[in-house]
Write a protein that holds these residues in place. Structure first.
Motif, mmCIF file in Angstrom:
data_model
loop_
_atom_site.group_PDB
_atom_site.id
_atom_site.type_symbol
_atom_site.label_atom_id
_atom_site.label_comp_id
_atom_site.label_asym_id
_atom_site.label_seq_id
_atom_site.Cartn_x
_atom_site.Cartn_y
_atom_site.Cartn_z
ATOM 1 N N ALA A 1 0.845 -1.196 0.000
ATOM 2 C CA ALA A 1 0.000 0.000 0.000
ATOM 3 C C ALA A 1 0.878 1.243 0.000
ATOM 4 N N PRO A 2 0.382 2.328 -0.590
ATOM 5 C CA PRO A 2 1.142 3.581 -0.547
ATOM 6 C C PRO A 2 1.299 4.036 0.902
ATOM 7 N N PRO A 3 2.424 4.676 1.229
ATOM 8 C CA PRO A 3 2.609 5.138 2.601
ATOM 9 C C PRO A 3 1.620 6.257 2.930
ATOM 10 N N ARG A 4 1.194 6.282 4.175
ATOM 11 C CA ARG A 4 0.258 7.315 4.629
ATOM 12 C C ARG A 4 1.056 8.555 4.984
ATOM 13 N N ASN A 5 0.758 9.656 4.323
ATOM 14 C CA ASN A 5 1.471 10.908 4.568
ATOM 15 C C ASN A 5 0.744 11.709 5.628
ATOM 16 N N GLU A 6 1.448 12.007 6.699
ATOM 17 C CA GLU A 6 0.899 12.856 7.748
ATOM 18 C C GLU A 6 0.998 14.312 7.298
ATOM 19 N N PRO A 7 -0.018 15.123 7.611
ATOM 20 C CA PRO A 7 0.088 16.536 7.250
ATOM 21 C C PRO A 7 1.183 17.207 8.073
ATOM 22 N N TYR A 8 1.701 18.280 7.540
ATOM 23 C CA TYR A 8 2.757 19.020 8.217
ATOM 24 C C TYR A 8 2.216 19.603 9.510
ATOM 25 N N LYS A 9 2.972 19.423 10.598
ATOM 26 C CA LYS A 9 2.582 19.980 11.886
ATOM 27 C C LYS A 9 3.547 21.092 12.273
ATOM 28 N N THR A 10 2.997 22.130 12.851
ATOM 29 C CA THR A 10 3.828 23.220 13.337
ATOM 30 C C THR A 10 4.389 22.857 14.710
ATOM 31 N N HIS A 11 5.329 23.635 15.162
ATOM 32 C CA HIS A 11 5.892 23.422 16.493
ATOM 33 C C HIS A 11 4.798 23.547 17.552
ATOM 34 N N LEU A 12 3.901 24.508 17.359
ATOM 35 C CA LEU A 12 2.822 24.714 18.310
ATOM 36 C C LEU A 12 1.900 23.496 18.385
ATOM 37 N N ALA A 13 1.644 22.849 17.264
ATOM 38 C CA ALA A 13 0.803 21.652 17.265
ATOM 39 C C ALA A 13 1.446 20.532 18.075
ATOM 40 N N TYR A 14 2.763 20.364 17.935
ATOM 41 C CA TYR A 14 3.448 19.345 18.733
ATOM 42 C C TYR A 14 3.413 19.691 20.224
ATOM 43 N N VAL A 15 3.569 20.963 20.567
ATOM 44 C CA VAL A 15 3.508 21.383 21.969
ATOM 45 C C VAL A 15 2.122 21.119 22.527
ATOM 46 N N LYS A 16 1.086 21.420 21.754
ATOM 47 C CA LYS A 16 -0.288 21.208 22.218
ATOM 48 C C LYS A 16 -0.599 19.724 22.417
ATOM 49 N N GLU A 17 0.093 18.842 21.691
ATOM 50 C CA GLU A 17 -0.091 17.404 21.913
ATOM 51 C C GLU A 17 0.465 16.982 23.272
ATOM 52 N N ARG A 18 1.550 17.644 23.710
ATOM 53 C CA ARG A 18 2.212 17.258 24.952
ATOM 54 C C ARG A 18 1.659 17.982 26.166
ATOM 55 N N ARG A 19 1.120 19.170 25.993
ATOM 56 C CA ARG A 19 0.695 20.006 27.117
ATOM 57 C C ARG A 19 -0.795 20.315 27.011
ATOM 58 N N SER A 20 -1.451 20.349 28.167
ATOM 59 C CA SER A 20 -2.854 20.774 28.193
ATOM 60 C C SER A 20 -2.890 22.289 28.367
ATOM 61 N N ASP A 21 -4.085 22.869 28.228
ATOM 62 C CA ASP A 21 -4.228 24.312 28.441
ATOM 63 C C ASP A 21 -3.889 24.678 29.891
ATOM 64 N N LYS A 22 -4.231 23.786 30.802
ATOM 65 C CA LYS A 22 -3.931 24.028 32.219
ATOM 66 C C LYS A 22 -2.414 24.074 32.436
ATOM 67 N N ASP A 23 -1.676 23.127 31.820
ATOM 68 C CA ASP A 23 -0.206 23.127 31.924
ATOM 69 C C ASP A 23 0.382 24.400 31.333
ATOM 70 N N GLY A 24 -0.154 24.831 30.206
ATOM 71 C CA GLY A 24 0.339 26.039 29.555
ATOM 72 C C GLY A 24 0.129 27.272 30.411
ATOM 73 N N ALA A 25 -1.045 27.363 31.044
ATOM 74 C CA ALA A 25 -1.322 28.508 31.917
ATOM 75 C C ALA A 25 -0.381 28.517 33.120
ATOM 76 N N GLN A 26 -0.094 27.330 33.666
ATOM 77 C CA GLN A 26 0.810 27.238 34.815
ATOM 78 C C GLN A 26 2.232 27.657 34.431
ATOM 79 N N ILE A 27 2.709 27.196 33.289
ATOM 80 C CA ILE A 27 4.060 27.551 32.824
ATOM 81 C C ILE A 27 4.147 29.052 32.564
ATOM 82 N N LEU A 28 3.103 29.625 31.965
ATOM 83 C CA LEU A 28 3.085 31.066 31.702
ATOM 84 C C LEU A 28 3.100 31.850 33.013
#
Length: 115
Positions: free
Chosen positions: A73-100
């Motif tokens: 089968a053809p390989p599945r191409n993932e769409p391009y992710k920004t740095h912010l998208a990767y950060v949002k995968e690792r951190r919740s909004d609550k974590d982000g507010a605490q870090i800020l």
């Protein structure tokens, strides 16, 4: 009168020409591969070499396999992710507010003025 080029028709550093001077070629085997677009390619391998399971199709670039009825089968191409998208995968909004809040507290407590 000639141009003085005595070795016309040959390039500098060229070795002897012909199969007899180069030696015998290794025995070869041609193996068919098919991609998902049903393109067939037949690369040749030395008869004692290991043949790979997959081969890139030279026409479309998809992976090709040796089973014509069931190509890979053809390989599945993932769409391009920004740095912010990767950060949002690792951190919740609550974590982000605490870090800020921690970063702002450090800035406010420093003796340097904030511009």
């Amino acid at each position: 009168m000639g141009s003085g080029n005595a070795i016309r028709g040959s390039r500098v550093g060229a070795g002897p020409m012909g199969e007899a001077e180069r030696g015998e070629a290794a025995p070869r085997v041609r193996v068919p591969f098919w991609c998902a677009n049903m393109h067939e390619t037949r690369p040749s391998f030395a008869s004692d070499a290991a043949v790979p399971e997959f081969w890139d199709c030279p026409r479309c670039g998809l992976p090709a396999g040796q089973d014509e009825a069931n190509p890979p089968a053809p390989p599945r191409n993932e769409p391009y992710k920004t740095h912010l998208a990767y950060v949002k995968e690792r951190r919740s909004d609550k974590d982000g507010a605490q870090i800020l809040a921690e970063a702002l507290e450090r800035l406010r407590s420093s003796s340097r003025p904030i511009y």
